[in-house]
Design an enzyme around this catalytic site. Structure first.
Site, PDB file in Angstrom:
ATOM      1  N   LYS A  46      88.147  49.524  52.805  1.00  0.00           N
ATOM      2  CA  LYS A  46      88.082  49.136  51.384  1.00  0.00           C
ATOM      3  C   LYS A  46      88.154  50.388  50.505  1.00  0.00           C
ATOM      4  CE  LYS A  46      83.937  48.369  49.415  1.00  0.00           C
ATOM      5  NZ  LYS A  46      83.657  49.160  48.204  1.00  0.00           N
ATOM      6  N   ASN A  47      87.380  51.423  50.870  1.00  0.00           N
ATOM      7  CA  ASN A  47      87.262  52.584  49.987  1.00  0.00           C
ATOM      8  C   ASN A  47      88.415  53.565  50.104  1.00  0.00           C
ATOM      9  OD1 ASN A  47      84.993  51.406  49.039  1.00  0.00           O
ATOM     10  ND2 ASN A  47      83.556  52.719  50.139  1.00  0.00           N
ATOM     11  N   ARG A  98      83.358  48.987  40.040  1.00  0.00           N
ATOM     12  CA  ARG A  98      83.232  50.429  39.966  1.00  0.00           C
ATOM     13  C   ARG A  98      84.580  51.111  40.135  1.00  0.00           C
ATOM     14  NH1 ARG A  98      80.449  54.335  38.293  1.00  0.00           N
ATOM     15  NH2 ARG A  98      80.846  56.256  39.413  1.00  0.00           N
ATOM     16  N   ARG A 119      75.021  55.107  38.184  1.00  0.00           N
ATOM     17  CA  ARG A 119      76.431  55.407  38.470  1.00  0.00           C
ATOM     18  C   ARG A 119      77.224  55.854  37.246  1.00  0.00           C
ATOM     19  NH1 ARG A 119      78.452  51.341  42.988  1.00  0.00           N
ATOM     20  NH2 ARG A 119      79.725  53.146  43.538  1.00  0.00           N
ATOM     21  N   PRO A 120      76.817  56.947  36.642  1.00  0.00           N
ATOM     22  CA  PRO A 120      77.545  57.493  35.482  1.00  0.00           C
ATOM     23  C   PRO A 120      78.930  57.977  35.883  1.00  0.00           C
ATOM     24  CG  PRO A 120      75.973  59.088  36.296  1.00  0.00           C
ATOM     25  CD  PRO A 120      75.718  57.839  37.066  1.00  0.00           C
ATOM     26  N   ILE A 121      79.769  58.271  34.887  1.00  0.00           N
ATOM     27  CA  ILE A 121      81.102  58.815  35.203  1.00  0.00           C
ATOM     28  C   ILE A 121      81.309  60.150  34.508  1.00  0.00           C
ATOM     29  CG2 ILE A 121      82.124  56.554  35.688  1.00  0.00           C
ATOM     30  CD1 ILE A 121      83.487  56.746  32.900  1.00  0.00           C
ATOM     31  N   ASP A 122      80.213  60.857  34.248  1.00  0.00           N
ATOM     32  CA  ASP A 122      80.306  62.149  33.554  1.00  0.00           C
ATOM     33  C   ASP A 122      81.180  63.151  34.302  1.00  0.00           C
ATOM     34  OD1 ASP A 122      78.004  61.877  35.365  1.00  0.00           O
ATOM     35  OD2 ASP A 122      77.687  63.993  34.948  1.00  0.00           O
ATOM     36  N   VAL A 133      71.493  59.855  47.946  1.00  0.00           N
ATOM     37  CA  VAL A 133      72.710  59.719  47.137  1.00  0.00           C
ATOM     38  C   VAL A 133      72.520  58.783  45.952  1.00  0.00           C
ATOM     39  CG1 VAL A 133      75.157  59.079  47.167  1.00  0.00           C
ATOM     40  CG2 VAL A 133      74.143  60.256  49.144  1.00  0.00           C
ATOM     41  N   ARG A 174      82.877  41.086  48.865  1.00  0.00           N
ATOM     42  CA  ARG A 174      83.543  42.190  48.152  1.00  0.00           C
ATOM     43  C   ARG A 174      84.051  43.227  49.148  1.00  0.00           C
ATOM     44  NH1 ARG A 174      79.558  45.263  45.120  1.00  0.00           N
ATOM     45  NH2 ARG A 174      81.257  46.773  45.224  1.00  0.00           N
TER      46      ARG A 174
END
Ligand code: EPZ
Length: 422
Positions: free
Chosen positions: A22-23, A91, A120-123, A323, A394
């Site tokens: 999947k990933n 995500r 789960r930021p996207i900075d 993590v 999923r």
């Protein structure tokens, strides 16, 4: 809505084959936004995350055709998706950012909501785009990036998988060379680089901590077969290690899962690699200590399935989740079966070897839900696993069917809807 009925199982035996990862598939699907030419991806697993991403890519202007488990995509005129609801649904949609910016000089994406396992930021994604010359404008719930990309140097404060992937995608069409330091080393990163290089990109260092990308003016199509799913494989191996019996898992890359395989051997099971695949025999008994880390450390996605196995190990196993900040939700569901798990911040102490009793439990997130399906195998009697958001579907093409093919009694009473999650 999905509900699973799982009956106690003392022995799993037989063989099963692993699907494509999947990933790996998700970022490779996003790479199809990088070219007008057709990109064909083989062995695409039937996952709701894939379905959702295809809806998003279509909104971004991608043409899509399906031939069995083979998908072909091409993108004449990419553009940002209009529907924020769609973007907030998963995500991996954040990975349209790099390709849209690279091809059009503009990208507006919804900030993926935090999800069950963490904020789960996207900075780091945004920092990477800025290092390539983009201007970022944060508005409530979305971010807009603009600019003609040029090569740059990026240091990632954390080896973020998604940020590494987004920067690689953007840098492929930037003017000049890019260096990413402290890059993620996951096998899925290597697979994305390999697919992009088949599309004419010029990337080296994939899988090492430092990745070099020489920008090109355009990319062309390709046909690509993604790597097998090391987390699906690990989940099946944990199920087998919870019971007596001997299971052959076909089509896996043991070199992608050394940390998991060594941890399984510490429990006392026997693993044998051959040309046919990986065979796991016997039941795990010894308690373990697990610390989740970025690759090649023990994968955070395997923490929950390994905790299900720990329920069967004699003595106290220790899990340190480094993590994600909220990835022990499955522990409270395991306690409903009678498990003895003590959580202290990011540490879980699991006292295994107790008799568990079937009960009604819930799926808290993708890997937690899979772990509960495994825990149901260990519990006496019958366990009903409610999965109202369809988390398990999923990320697993058909986990119940795989377990049934090995002798488990797992029935599905409803089919999953497309899940809504951050
Ligand atoms: C990928 O998520 C995987 N998802 C996750 O698998 C996996 O758990 C994760 O990598 C870690 O291996 C896909 O590949 C689709 P990260 P990603 O960016 O890219 C922080 C599953 O079960 N971070 O490596 O979102 C973040 O909060 C899923 O299949 C920032 O702070 O993970 C987290 O604590 C779950 N800022 C840590 O880094 C950022 O900009 C790891 O996140 C990005 C991330």
């Amino acid at each position: 809505m999905a509900t699973y009925r799982i009956r106690h199982c003392e022995q799993l035996s037989g063989e099963c084959s692993i699907h494509a990862a999947k990933n790996a598939v998700l970022p490779i699907l996003c790479a199809a936004l990088m070219t007008k030419e057709p990109v064909t991806i083989e062995r695409v697993p039937q996952l709701t995350d894939v379905d959702t991403l295809l809806e998003i890519l279509a909104e971004c202007g991608a043409g899509i055709s399906r031939n069995g488990d083979e998908l072909t995509l091409w993108t004449d005129e990419p553009h940002s998706p209009s529907s924020e609801n769609l973007l907030s649904r998963m995500r991996a949609s954040v990975l349209v950012m790099g390709p849209l910016l690279a091809r059009t000089g503009y990208a507006r994406v919804a900030l993926p909501g935090g999800c069950a396992i963490g904020q789960r930021p996207i900075d780091l994604h945004i920092k990477g785009m800025q290092a390539l010359g983009a201007q970022a404008q944060l508005t409530p719930g979305s971010v807009t990036l603009e600019g003609e990309l040029r090569g740059g140097n990026v240091y990632l404060d954390f080896p973020s998988v998604g940020a590494t992937e987004n920067i690689i995608l953007a840098a492929c069409l930037a003017r000049g060379s890019t260096r990413i330091e402290n890059a993620a080393k996951e096998p899925e990163i290597i697979d994305l680089c390999s697919c992009l290089n088949d599309m004419g990109a010029k990337i080296s260092g994939g899988g090492t901590g430092t990745i070099f990308i020489e920008g090109r003016t355009s990319l062309h199509g390709c046909t690509y077969r993604p790597i097998p799913d090391r987390i699906e494989a690990g989940t099946i191996l944990c199920a087998a290690a919870m019971t007596e019996g001997s299971v052959l898992v076909r089509g896996i890359r043991p070199d992608h899962m050394r940390a998991v395989l060594f941890k399984l051997m510490e429990t006392g099971v026997t693993l044998r690699e051959s040309a046919a695949g990986l065979r796991v025999s016997g039941r795990g008994t010894n308690p373990i200590q697990v610390r989740t880390l970025a690759y090649p450390g023990f994968p955070t996605d395997m923490q929950a399935p390994m905790m299900a196995l720990a329920l069967k190990l004699r003595g106290t196993s220790v899990f340190l989740e480094t993590v994600f900040e909220n990835r022990f939700m499955h522990a409270r569901e395991m306690a409903r079966l009678g498990a003895n798990i003590r959580i202290e911040d990011r540490i879980a102490l699991v006292t295994g070897g107790r008799t568990l009793a079937g009960a009604a439990v819930s799926s808290t997130d993708l890997r937690g839900g899979a772990a509960m399906m495994l825990a149901g195998l260990a519990a006496e009697g019958e366990t009903l696993l409610q999965d109202p958001q369809g988390h398990i579907a999923r990320g697993y093409a058909d986990l119940p069917a795989m377990l049934r093919s090995l002798g488990a009694d797992v029935a599905v009473t409803d089919l999953p809807d497309i899940s809504i999650h951050g």
